[in-house]
Design a protein around this motif. Structure first.
Motif, mmCIF file in Angstrom:
data_model
loop_
_atom_site.group_PDB
_atom_site.id
_atom_site.type_symbol
_atom_site.label_atom_id
_atom_site.label_comp_id
_atom_site.label_asym_id
_atom_site.label_seq_id
_atom_site.Cartn_x
_atom_site.Cartn_y
_atom_site.Cartn_z
ATOM 1 N N ALA A 1 -17.473 -1.050 4.145
ATOM 2 C CA ALA A 1 -16.352 0.013 4.234
ATOM 3 C C ALA A 1 -15.160 -0.352 3.444
ATOM 4 O O ALA A 1 -14.636 -1.485 2.984
ATOM 5 C CB ALA A 1 -15.874 -0.184 5.700
ATOM 6 N N VAL A 2 -14.436 1.001 2.802
ATOM 7 C CA VAL A 2 -13.282 0.906 2.065
ATOM 8 C C VAL A 2 -12.201 1.773 2.699
ATOM 9 O O VAL A 2 -12.680 2.620 3.206
ATOM 10 C CB VAL A 2 -13.670 1.209 0.670
ATOM 11 C CG1 VAL A 2 -14.424 0.238 -0.040
ATOM 12 C CG2 VAL A 2 -13.921 2.586 0.706
ATOM 13 N N ASN A 3 -10.992 1.577 2.603
ATOM 14 C CA ASN A 3 -10.023 2.325 2.974
ATOM 15 C C ASN A 3 -9.232 3.054 1.772
ATOM 16 O O ASN A 3 -9.111 2.518 0.638
ATOM 17 C CB ASN A 3 -8.762 1.391 3.473
ATOM 18 C CG ASN A 3 -9.377 0.710 4.657
ATOM 19 O OD1 ASN A 3 -9.492 1.379 5.735
ATOM 20 N ND2 ASN A 3 -9.529 -0.421 4.712
ATOM 21 N N ILE B 1 0.893 -1.500 0.015
ATOM 22 C CA ILE B 1 0.052 -0.032 0.093
ATOM 23 C C ILE B 1 0.854 1.311 -0.062
ATOM 24 O O ILE B 1 0.504 2.171 -0.645
ATOM 25 C CB ILE B 1 -0.988 0.040 1.278
ATOM 26 C CG1 ILE B 1 -2.260 0.921 0.689
ATOM 27 C CG2 ILE B 1 -0.453 0.361 2.367
ATOM 28 C CD1 ILE B 1 -3.120 0.481 -0.187
ATOM 29 N N ASP B 2 2.089 1.246 0.567
ATOM 30 C CA ASP B 2 2.853 2.436 0.637
ATOM 31 C C ASP B 2 3.288 2.744 -0.722
ATOM 32 O O ASP B 2 3.496 3.863 -0.975
ATOM 33 C CB ASP B 2 3.935 2.187 1.642
ATOM 34 C CG ASP B 2 3.604 2.172 2.950
ATOM 35 O OD1 ASP B 2 2.524 2.774 3.399
ATOM 36 O OD2 ASP B 2 4.195 1.907 3.956
ATOM 37 N N LEU B 3 3.766 1.683 -1.529
ATOM 38 C CA LEU B 3 4.208 1.942 -2.718
ATOM 39 C C LEU B 3 3.104 2.571 -3.735
ATOM 40 O O LEU B 3 3.216 3.364 -4.618
ATOM 41 C CB LEU B 3 4.575 0.403 -3.523
ATOM 42 C CG LEU B 3 5.782 -0.349 -2.917
ATOM 43 C CD1 LEU B 3 5.799 -1.552 -3.417
ATOM 44 C CD2 LEU B 3 6.842 0.765 -3.147
ATOM 45 N N VAL B 4 1.851 2.201 -3.483
ATOM 46 C CA VAL B 4 0.732 2.571 -4.282
ATOM 47 C C VAL B 4 0.324 3.940 -3.888
ATOM 48 O O VAL B 4 0.198 5.030 -4.690
ATOM 49 C CB VAL B 4 -0.571 1.782 -3.987
ATOM 50 C CG1 VAL B 4 -1.706 2.324 -4.713
ATOM 51 C CG2 VAL B 4 -0.521 0.352 -4.684
ATOM 52 N N LEU C 1 -22.003 2.894 1.950
ATOM 53 C CA LEU C 1 -20.586 3.096 1.603
ATOM 54 C C LEU C 1 -19.940 3.747 2.635
ATOM 55 O O LEU C 1 -20.189 4.981 3.022
ATOM 56 C CB LEU C 1 -20.418 3.710 0.149
ATOM 57 C CG LEU C 1 -18.876 3.750 0.059
ATOM 58 C CD1 LEU C 1 -18.465 2.248 -0.288
ATOM 59 C CD2 LEU C 1 -18.992 4.290 -1.551
ATOM 60 N N GLN C 2 -18.980 3.117 3.478
ATOM 61 C CA GLN C 2 -18.201 3.954 4.498
ATOM 62 C C GLN C 2 -16.874 3.816 4.010
ATOM 63 O O GLN C 2 -16.346 3.128 3.516
ATOM 64 C CB GLN C 2 -18.348 2.927 5.861
ATOM 65 C CG GLN C 2 -19.892 2.845 6.274
ATOM 66 C CD GLN C 2 -19.954 1.936 7.450
ATOM 67 O OE1 GLN C 2 -18.947 1.673 7.988
ATOM 68 N NE2 GLN C 2 -21.128 1.682 8.001
ATOM 69 N N ILE C 3 -16.326 5.004 4.168
ATOM 70 C CA ILE C 3 -14.846 5.290 3.824
ATOM 71 C C ILE C 3 -13.871 5.679 5.143
ATOM 72 O O ILE C 3 -14.383 6.347 5.976
ATOM 73 C CB ILE C 3 -14.834 6.531 3.021
ATOM 74 C CG1 ILE C 3 -15.464 6.343 1.742
ATOM 75 C CG2 ILE C 3 -13.447 6.816 2.608
ATOM 76 C CD1 ILE C 3 -15.794 7.649 0.818
ATOM 77 N N TYR C 4 -12.908 4.696 5.253
ATOM 78 C CA TYR C 4 -12.030 4.812 6.311
ATOM 79 C C TYR C 4 -10.767 5.555 5.822
ATOM 80 O O TYR C 4 -10.487 5.052 4.428
ATOM 81 C CB TYR C 4 -11.614 3.384 6.861
ATOM 82 C CG TYR C 4 -12.749 2.971 7.707
ATOM 83 C CD1 TYR C 4 -13.594 3.653 8.389
ATOM 84 C CD2 TYR C 4 -13.041 1.583 7.579
ATOM 85 C CE1 TYR C 4 -14.545 3.091 9.067
ATOM 86 C CE2 TYR C 4 -14.099 0.961 8.122
ATOM 87 C CZ TYR C 4 -14.861 1.622 8.890
ATOM 88 O OH TYR C 4 -15.931 1.156 9.710
ATOM 89 N N ILE C 5 -10.284 6.533 6.444
ATOM 90 C CA ILE C 5 -8.824 7.107 5.711
ATOM 91 C C ILE C 5 -7.840 6.476 6.281
ATOM 92 O O ILE C 5 -7.719 6.225 7.429
ATOM 93 C CB ILE C 5 -9.022 8.582 6.127
ATOM 94 C CG1 ILE C 5 -10.237 9.248 5.715
ATOM 95 C CG2 ILE C 5 -7.693 9.150 5.682
ATOM 96 C CD1 ILE C 5 -10.407 10.714 6.410
ATOM 97 N N SER C 6 -6.821 5.692 5.533
ATOM 98 C CA SER C 6 -5.711 4.992 5.734
ATOM 99 C C SER C 6 -4.514 5.675 6.375
ATOM 100 O O SER C 6 -3.706 5.001 6.830
ATOM 101 C CB SER C 6 -5.355 4.343 4.490
ATOM 102 O OG SER C 6 -4.725 5.154 3.729
ATOM 103 N N ALA C 7 -4.673 7.030 6.595
ATOM 104 C CA ALA C 7 -3.515 7.676 7.469
ATOM 105 C C ALA C 7 -4.072 8.961 8.084
ATOM 106 O O ALA C 7 -5.472 9.180 7.940
ATOM 107 C CB ALA C 7 -2.526 8.228 6.156
ATOM 108 N N PRO C 8 -3.396 9.346 9.167
ATOM 109 C CA PRO C 8 -4.004 10.559 9.916
ATOM 110 C C PRO C 8 -3.975 11.892 8.866
ATOM 111 O O PRO C 8 -3.562 11.937 7.992
ATOM 112 C CB PRO C 8 -2.845 10.765 10.725
ATOM 113 C CG PRO C 8 -2.092 9.590 10.859
ATOM 114 C CD PRO C 8 -1.909 8.911 9.490
ATOM 115 N N ILE C 9 -5.115 12.441 9.349
ATOM 116 C CA ILE C 9 -5.728 13.534 8.551
ATOM 117 C C ILE C 9 -6.250 14.644 9.403
ATOM 118 O O ILE C 9 -6.754 14.320 10.542
ATOM 119 C CB ILE C 9 -6.820 13.426 7.479
ATOM 120 C CG1 ILE C 9 -7.086 14.478 6.550
ATOM 121 C CG2 ILE C 9 -8.075 12.645 8.062
ATOM 122 C CD1 ILE C 9 -7.875 14.272 5.174
ATOM 123 N N ALA C 10 -5.697 15.874 9.134
ATOM 124 C CA ALA C 10 -6.216 16.819 9.997
ATOM 125 C C ALA C 10 -7.657 17.162 10.218
ATOM 126 O O ALA C 10 -8.565 16.983 9.109
ATOM 127 C CB ALA C 10 -5.555 18.395 9.777
#
Length: 122
Positions: free
Chosen positions: A67-69, A29-32, A98-107
């Motif tokens: 849910a998707v990330n 995932i980091d590469l993408v 449809l639930q969206i999860y954020i895969s990294a911290p966001i302000a």
């Protein structure tokens, strides 16, 4: 939820690598997220998620959510909210499914701007 019934699922991407087998997101995932492929992956993920929800609806499972990330950088991408809205509308899927999860911290400020701009719920 208090009834003990299944309410939804989380969609997790896998990559079938010819030499390493099936890889979980932690492996790639980091590469993408750090490449020009991010937009393509996001579009694929949301399209498949909505298609899955539509399939469930046809089969009588119209209360299940999915849910998707998504990468934090994609959340504010111009046109993403409209794309999601169009996909869901075209398939007659209630947006709450449809639930969206954020895969990294966001302000918090970024989330508040997105919610205000697109009339979303968080």
């Amino acid at each position: 939820m208090g009834e003990g019934r299944l309410s939804g699922f989380e969609s997790l991407l896998r990559w079938k690598n010819p030499s390493r087998g099936v890889l979980t997101p932690i492996s790639f995932i980091d590469l993408v997220e750090d490449s020009p492929l991010t937009r393509s992956f996001t579009d694929f993920i949301v399209t498949e998620a909505v298609r899955t929800l539509a399939n469930w609806t046809v089969r009588g499972y119209d209360t299940l959510s999915l849910a998707v990330n998504l990468p934090a950088a994609e959340i504010g991408r111009p046109g993403l909210a409209n794309t999601l809205s169009t996909l869901l509308c075209n398939c007659s899927i209630d947006t709450s499914r449809l639930q969206i999860y954020i895969s990294a911290p966001i302000a918090d400020e970024q989330i508040d701007k997105l919610v205000a701009r697109h009339g979303l719920v968080h």
